[in-house]
Design a protein around this motif. Structure first.
Motif, mmCIF file in Angstrom:
data_model
loop_
_atom_site.group_PDB
_atom_site.id
_atom_site.type_symbol
_atom_site.label_atom_id
_atom_site.label_comp_id
_atom_site.label_asym_id
_atom_site.label_seq_id
_atom_site.Cartn_x
_atom_site.Cartn_y
_atom_site.Cartn_z
ATOM 1 N N GLY A 1 7.748 4.953 1.391
ATOM 2 C CA GLY A 1 6.310 5.227 1.329
ATOM 3 C C GLY A 1 5.508 4.052 0.800
ATOM 4 N N TYR A 2 6.205 3.129 0.129
ATOM 5 C CA TYR A 2 5.516 1.951 -0.399
ATOM 6 C C TYR A 2 5.732 0.792 0.566
ATOM 7 C CZ TYR A 2 4.818 4.610 -4.636
ATOM 8 O OH TYR A 2 4.423 5.567 -5.518
ATOM 9 N N GLU A 3 4.665 0.369 1.163
ATOM 10 C CA GLU A 3 4.787 -0.564 2.274
ATOM 11 C C GLU A 3 4.235 -1.935 1.906
ATOM 12 O OE1 GLU A 3 2.964 -1.026 6.737
ATOM 13 O OE2 GLU A 3 2.460 0.748 5.557
ATOM 14 N N GLY B 1 -1.012 -3.311 -18.680
ATOM 15 C CA GLY B 1 -2.220 -3.070 -17.900
ATOM 16 C C GLY B 1 -2.690 -1.649 -18.047
ATOM 17 N N PRO B 2 -3.936 -1.412 -17.704
ATOM 18 C CA PRO B 2 -4.488 -0.064 -17.838
ATOM 19 C C PRO B 2 -3.790 0.921 -16.905
ATOM 20 C CG PRO B 2 -6.001 -1.494 -16.627
ATOM 21 C CD PRO B 2 -4.907 -2.363 -17.141
ATOM 22 N N ASN B 3 -3.941 2.193 -17.192
ATOM 23 C CA ASN B 3 -3.382 3.223 -16.312
ATOM 24 C C ASN B 3 -3.978 3.093 -14.919
ATOM 25 O OD1 ASN B 3 -1.583 4.586 -17.967
ATOM 26 N ND2 ASN B 3 -3.249 5.697 -18.974
ATOM 27 N N GLY B 4 -3.130 3.240 -13.944
ATOM 28 C CA GLY B 4 -3.614 3.184 -12.570
ATOM 29 C C GLY B 4 -3.730 1.769 -12.035
ATOM 30 N N ALA B 5 -3.291 0.780 -12.820
ATOM 31 C CA ALA B 5 -3.431 -0.613 -12.396
ATOM 32 C C ALA B 5 -2.478 -0.955 -11.248
ATOM 33 C CB ALA B 5 -3.153 -1.547 -13.572
ATOM 34 N N GLY B 6 -1.391 -0.223 -11.166
ATOM 35 C CA GLY B 6 -0.416 -0.511 -10.114
ATOM 36 C C GLY B 6 0.932 -0.943 -10.662
ATOM 37 N N LYS B 7 1.182 -0.685 -11.947
ATOM 38 C CA LYS B 7 2.436 -1.122 -12.576
ATOM 39 C C LYS B 7 3.640 -0.390 -11.973
ATOM 40 C CE LYS B 7 1.106 -0.045 -16.805
ATOM 41 N NZ LYS B 7 -0.192 0.575 -16.502
ATOM 42 N N SER B 8 3.531 0.937 -11.924
ATOM 43 C CA SER B 8 4.653 1.688 -11.348
ATOM 44 C C SER B 8 4.795 1.392 -9.863
ATOM 45 C CB SER B 8 4.469 3.189 -11.559
ATOM 46 O OG SER B 8 4.602 3.497 -12.933
ATOM 47 N N THR B 9 3.667 1.155 -9.212
ATOM 48 C CA THR B 9 3.721 0.805 -7.794
ATOM 49 C C THR B 9 4.546 -0.470 -7.604
ATOM 50 O OG1 THR B 9 1.571 1.828 -7.421
ATOM 51 C CG2 THR B 9 2.313 0.237 -5.769
ATOM 52 N N LEU B 10 4.350 -1.434 -8.491
ATOM 53 C CA LEU B 10 5.119 -2.677 -8.403
ATOM 54 C C LEU B 10 6.619 -2.380 -8.519
ATOM 55 C CD1 LEU B 10 5.341 -5.773 -8.287
ATOM 56 C CD2 LEU B 10 5.045 -5.803 -10.783
ATOM 57 N N ARG C 1 0.830 -1.202 0.000
ATOM 58 C CA ARG C 1 0.000 0.000 0.000
ATOM 59 C C ARG C 1 0.866 1.255 0.000
ATOM 60 N NH1 ARG C 1 -2.590 -0.536 6.029
ATOM 61 N NH2 ARG C 1 -0.680 -0.121 7.194
ATOM 62 N N VAL C 2 0.241 2.312 -0.433
ATOM 63 C CA VAL C 2 0.894 3.608 -0.381
ATOM 64 C C VAL C 2 -0.129 4.574 0.193
ATOM 65 C CG1 VAL C 2 0.281 4.025 -2.816
ATOM 66 C CG2 VAL C 2 2.033 5.418 -1.738
ATOM 67 N N GLU C 3 0.335 5.331 1.151
ATOM 68 C CA GLU C 3 -0.552 6.277 1.849
ATOM 69 C C GLU C 3 -1.892 5.646 2.235
ATOM 70 O OE1 GLU C 3 -0.682 9.871 -0.410
ATOM 71 O OE2 GLU C 3 1.415 10.324 0.007
ATOM 72 N N GLU C 4 -1.796 4.545 2.940
ATOM 73 C CA GLU C 4 -2.984 3.883 3.490
ATOM 74 C C GLU C 4 -3.875 3.242 2.427
ATOM 75 O OE1 GLU C 4 -3.341 3.781 6.985
ATOM 76 O OE2 GLU C 4 -1.375 4.758 6.867
ATOM 77 N N LYS C 5 -3.460 3.325 1.162
ATOM 78 C CA LYS C 5 -4.319 2.800 0.104
ATOM 79 C C LYS C 5 -3.685 1.520 -0.447
ATOM 80 C CE LYS C 5 -5.997 4.336 -4.401
ATOM 81 N NZ LYS C 5 -5.798 5.413 -5.368
ATOM 82 N N GLU C 6 -4.430 0.442 -0.397
ATOM 83 C CA GLU C 6 -3.878 -0.812 -0.906
ATOM 84 C C GLU C 6 -3.914 -0.803 -2.436
ATOM 85 O OE1 GLU C 6 -5.725 -4.820 -0.168
ATOM 86 O OE2 GLU C 6 -3.743 -5.117 0.750
ATOM 87 N N ILE C 7 -2.753 -0.978 -3.043
ATOM 88 C CA ILE C 7 -2.663 -0.927 -4.510
ATOM 89 C C ILE C 7 -2.413 -2.326 -5.067
ATOM 90 C CG2 ILE C 7 -1.516 0.143 -6.483
ATOM 91 C CD1 ILE C 7 -2.773 2.233 -4.695
ATOM 92 N N LEU C 8 -1.474 -3.052 -4.472
ATOM 93 C CA LEU C 8 -1.206 -4.412 -4.931
ATOM 94 C C LEU C 8 -1.934 -5.381 -3.999
ATOM 95 C CD1 LEU C 8 2.600 -4.118 -5.787
ATOM 96 C CD2 LEU C 8 0.606 -3.771 -7.278
HETATM 97 N N1 LIG Z 1 2.710 8.014 -4.016
HETATM 98 C C1 LIG Z 1 1.407 7.769 -4.186
HETATM 99 N N2 LIG Z 1 0.520 8.355 -3.372
HETATM 100 C C2 LIG Z 1 -0.800 8.108 -3.522
HETATM 101 N N3 LIG Z 1 -1.300 7.288 -4.429
HETATM 102 C C3 LIG Z 1 -0.461 6.662 -5.266
HETATM 103 C C4 LIG Z 1 0.936 6.883 -5.187
HETATM 104 N N4 LIG Z 1 1.535 6.126 -6.140
HETATM 105 C C5 LIG Z 1 0.533 5.494 -6.792
HETATM 106 N N5 LIG Z 1 -0.657 5.811 -6.262
HETATM 107 C C6 LIG Z 1 -1.956 5.305 -6.695
HETATM 108 O O1 LIG Z 1 -1.820 3.932 -6.942
HETATM 109 C C7 LIG Z 1 -2.553 3.551 -8.084
HETATM 110 C C8 LIG Z 1 -1.643 2.864 -9.075
HETATM 111 O O2 LIG Z 1 -0.717 3.799 -9.600
HETATM 112 P P1 LIG Z 1 0.489 3.381 -10.527
HETATM 113 O O3 LIG Z 1 1.227 2.275 -9.878
HETATM 114 O O4 LIG Z 1 1.256 4.602 -10.838
HETATM 115 O O5 LIG Z 1 -0.270 2.859 -11.814
HETATM 116 P P2 LIG Z 1 0.281 2.556 -13.272
HETATM 117 O O6 LIG Z 1 1.753 2.700 -13.275
HETATM 118 O O7 LIG Z 1 -0.172 1.181 -13.533
HETATM 119 O O8 LIG Z 1 -0.399 3.506 -14.183
HETATM 120 C C9 LIG Z 1 -3.199 4.814 -8.639
HETATM 121 O O9 LIG Z 1 -4.530 4.847 -8.186
HETATM 122 C C10 LIG Z 1 -2.381 5.904 -8.034
HETATM 123 O O10 LIG Z 1 -3.170 7.047 -7.850
#
Ligand SMILES: Nc1ncnc2c1ncn2[C@@H]1O[C@H](COP(=O)(O)OP(=O)(O)O)[C@@H](O)[C@H]1O
Ligand SMILES: [Mg+2]
Lengths: 251, 440
Positions: free
Chosen positions: A54-56, A36-45, A12-19
């Protein structure tokens, strides 16, 4: 042993579960694409793998050559051989590119208890890689990424990759902001670095990069987990049909 | 204000009455009178709101003995800039010829100790001494005038260009007890003359020192002075200095100050652009940690039309360091077509650090181009991660970023040799830092 083994990863990042329970295994020599679509969590991975603050990780594990990455700081992961070519390489005014490269090389050497690189040896190495990647000499005299075009930034990242010689190369949207010529040069650069003991994780929204960096496996990331895997033909299929099917599945 | 009681440490620093009459005695008396009226500035005085000298009163500073010398091998030269230049050494404000290295002076240049000029040729300095600094709003400068004894005298003749910088190393040394001293410098560049003058303020960490210096600069038409200052005293040093420059038509005054050492430093610069086409640059950077305090106070006075000026200050704060930036641009009624800029940027590395910024534009003309800005920021997390993602450990990455932040202003130094010396100084200082300093 797998180079990278991700198991049931929740992050999760900032309390929001992404993966939300992502598993992926990458062996040496393999090229994997994550689409994957935008916002899927690719960059988060990619952020979770490289240890961006910040990524926990809340559940599951990420092992690199058997080592638990959660125990290593970002710089230690880099020294172990993980390299991220950033979606948006960061501009660092005031830090000279050559100084930066040399510091990075020496950091890795220090990590393995080796001596600092000799100044001549460093220049020779840099010159050879610059030539290989068709990079303008004067870029190295400028501050890191400042005033670089989109293509130059990506190529500069590939140069760092060439010099640091990582085992796992993560390319996050390497094609974004590049015209076809710039894309080809950057991709050629990546291909020259391929070898049986290295692996590539290629993150992309579009298929076109995969014409140049050809994957062995393609995975679809949607809603925080991998929802489909296949061979390189899956990429073409996605190009045609889009991600609608998966977006619905994820929601 | 009523007759203020002198704080003990400065009271003790008052001179034995000098058996003198004439203009110099009058000048000193005028200075003392102002100081007696105004006293040591307290935070109640607007210009000293954020820098409190009250703590100094706890130390009993004695007037620095006039005969303190420091053996050549004991001079803290490592703290000074390392420069190929004509070098002058002052110890507690007294010129020390034994350790100075002036060689043969270029033609048209006079460099001497002020005390010598006052003895031999007082008429030379009479029209200029105290002209800029004797002011009710500068009580400490007035005290300096009251105690005026020695300092640097530089005069460069019309049209002469100095090709080597003049480097003034000012060493503070308590000797055998806490000491106060009041150097007085006078710099005159005649019409079209060009020079670079560098000051390194350093000291020996034996006893606390209080330096209250005044530098008056007069630039003739078309003259150019590059005036750079390193403030790098030990933790036991307190430095309060004011530099006043009068810049004639088409003349150019460029100043830069790097403050990295000392317990308390106040670098005050006042530039009067008094002729059309005059140009003033007042730049600086600083780094504070622990309990250090650095104050940069600038006034650029656009007195005539078509003069230009810029101020750029950048600083880094760590630990419980404190910094003050007060920058004022005054554009008088006649000063049409003024172009004036001002920018202060501070980088906070710890929560305990504090920065007070007071930018001020006071504009009475209507056709002017003025801008000012101030930012206080933290370390850029994206930049830090980018470096760490390349294997660079956090400490080294922070050091690179801090260095880049500070050096940005250093790069504005137009004298290349001096610029390199300052960059080396920033790097040395950076590498010499304890691990613990760049906390959190
Ligand atoms: N540092 C961050 N703070 C808050 N939300 C984030 C942060 N990084 C990513 N997110 C949220 O996580 C979700 C996935 O983002 P991201 O991994 O960038 O997607 P992708 O690369 O697949 O387009 C999005 O909803 C984005 O808003
Ligand atoms: Mg992304």
């Amino acid at each position: 042993m797998a180079l990278l083994a991700i198991k049931d990863l929740r992050a999760r990042v900032e309390e929001k579960e992404i993966l939300k329970g992502l598993s992926l295994t990458i062996n040496p020599g393999e090229v994997h694409a994550i689409m994957g679509p935008n916002g899927a969590g690719k960059s988060t991975l990619s952020s979770v793998i490289t240890g961006k603050p910040g990524y926990e990780i809340t559940e599951g594990s990420v092992l690199f050559e058997g080592k638990d990455l959660a125990e290593l700081a970002a710089n230690e992961r880099a020294c172990e051989g993980i390299f991220l070519a950033f979606q948006y390489p960061v501009e660092i005014p005031g830090v000279n590119y050559t100084t930066f490269l040399k510091t990075a090389i020496n950091a890795k050497r220090k990590y393995f208890g080796e001596e600092e690189i000799d100044a001549m040896e460093f220049l020779k190495l840099m010159k050879s890689k610059i030539k290989l990647l068709k990079i303008a000499d004067d870029m190295m005299k400028r501050p890191v990424n400042v005033g670089f075009s989109g293509g130059e930034k990506k190529r500069a990242d590939v140069l760092q990759m060439a010099m640091l010689d990582p085992k796992l190369m993560i390319l996050d949207e390497m094609d974004s902001g590049l015209d076809i010529d710039a894309l080809r040069i950057a991709a050629d650069g990546v291909n020259t670095l391929r070898s049986p003991d290295k692996a590539i994780l290629c993150i992309t929204h579009y298929q076109r990069l995969l014409d140049y960096v050809v994957p062995d496996f393609v995975h679809v990331l949607a809603g925080g987990r991998i929802v489909k895997s296949g061979g390189k033909e899956l990429a073409l299929e996605l190009e045609e049909k889009g991600y609608t099917e998966f977006e619905n599945a994820a929601a | 204000m009523s007759t203020t009681e002198m704080p003990p440490f400065l009271d003790a620093a008052l001179p034995v009455p000098v058996e003198e009459t004439g203009w110099l005695a009058d000048l000193r008396q005028a200075g003392l009178d102002i100081y007696k009226r105004k006293g040591l500035p307290t935070p109640k005085v607007e210009a000293w709101k954020y820098t409190n000298l009250g703590g100094l009163a706890k130390t009993e500073f004695k007037p620095a003995a006039l005969d303190v010398t420091v053996a050549a091998d004991k001079l803290p030269l490592a703290a000074a800039l390392s420069l190929d230049a004509l070098a002058l050494v002052f110890v507690n404000g007294r010129f020390d010829p034994a350790v100075s290295d002036l060689g043969a002076l270029p033609k048209g240049l006079r460099v001497e100790s002020l005390s010598k000029v006052l003895q031999a040729e007082p008429a030379l300095v009479e029209p200029l001494l105290g002209k800029l600094a004797t002011r009710e709003d500068l009580p400490l400068a007035a005290l300096n005038t009251g105690l005026l004894t020695d300092g640097l005298f530089v005069r460069l003749a019309k049209g002469v260009t100095l090709d080597k910088a003049l480097h003034v190393v000012s060493v503070a040394s308590g000797g055998s007890s806490a000491a106060a001293f009041h150097p007085r410098n006078l710099i005159v560049l005649e019409e079209g003359a060009k020079a670079t003058i560098v000051e390194s303020h350093v000291g020996l960490p034996d006893f606390p020192t209080f330096e209250n210096s005044v530098t008056e600069v007069t630039l003739g038409e078309g003259a150019e002075l590059k005036h750079y200052r390193l403030l790098n005293g030990p933790d036991t040093s307190y430095h309060v200095g004011v530099t006043l420059a009068d810049v004639a038509a088409k003349a150019r005054y460029e100043s830069f100050a790097l403050a990295i050492g000392g317990a308390l430093t106040r670098n005050e610069v006042r530039v009067v652009l008094s002729g059309e086409g005059a140009h003033g640059v007042v730049n600086g950077s600083y780094a504070v940690h622990g309990g250090q305090h650095v104050d940069n106070t600038v006034l650029v006075d656009h007195a005539v039309p078509r003069a230009t000026s810029s101020q750029l200050f950048k600083g880094v704060l760590d630990g419980t360091g404190k910094a003050v930036f007060q920058g004022k641009v005054l554009v008088r009624r006649d000063a049409q077509e003024t172009d004036a800029q001002q920018l202060h940027k501070a980088l906070l590395l710890s929560r305990g650090a504090e920065v007070d910024t007071k930018p001020e534009l006071e504009i009475y003309a209507d056709d002017v181009k003025c801008s000012h800005g101030a930012t206080v920021g933290e370390m850029d997390a994206e930049q830090l991660f980018y470096l760490m993602a390349r294997g660079i450990d956090e400490e080294t990455a922070l050091a690179l970023l801090v260095e880049a932040f500070v050096e940005d202003v250093v790069h504005e130094i137009s004298d290349e040799v001096v610029r390199e010396a300052f960059i080396r100084k920033v790097r040395d200082w950076q590498t010499g830092r304890e691990k613990a300093v760049w906390s959190e």
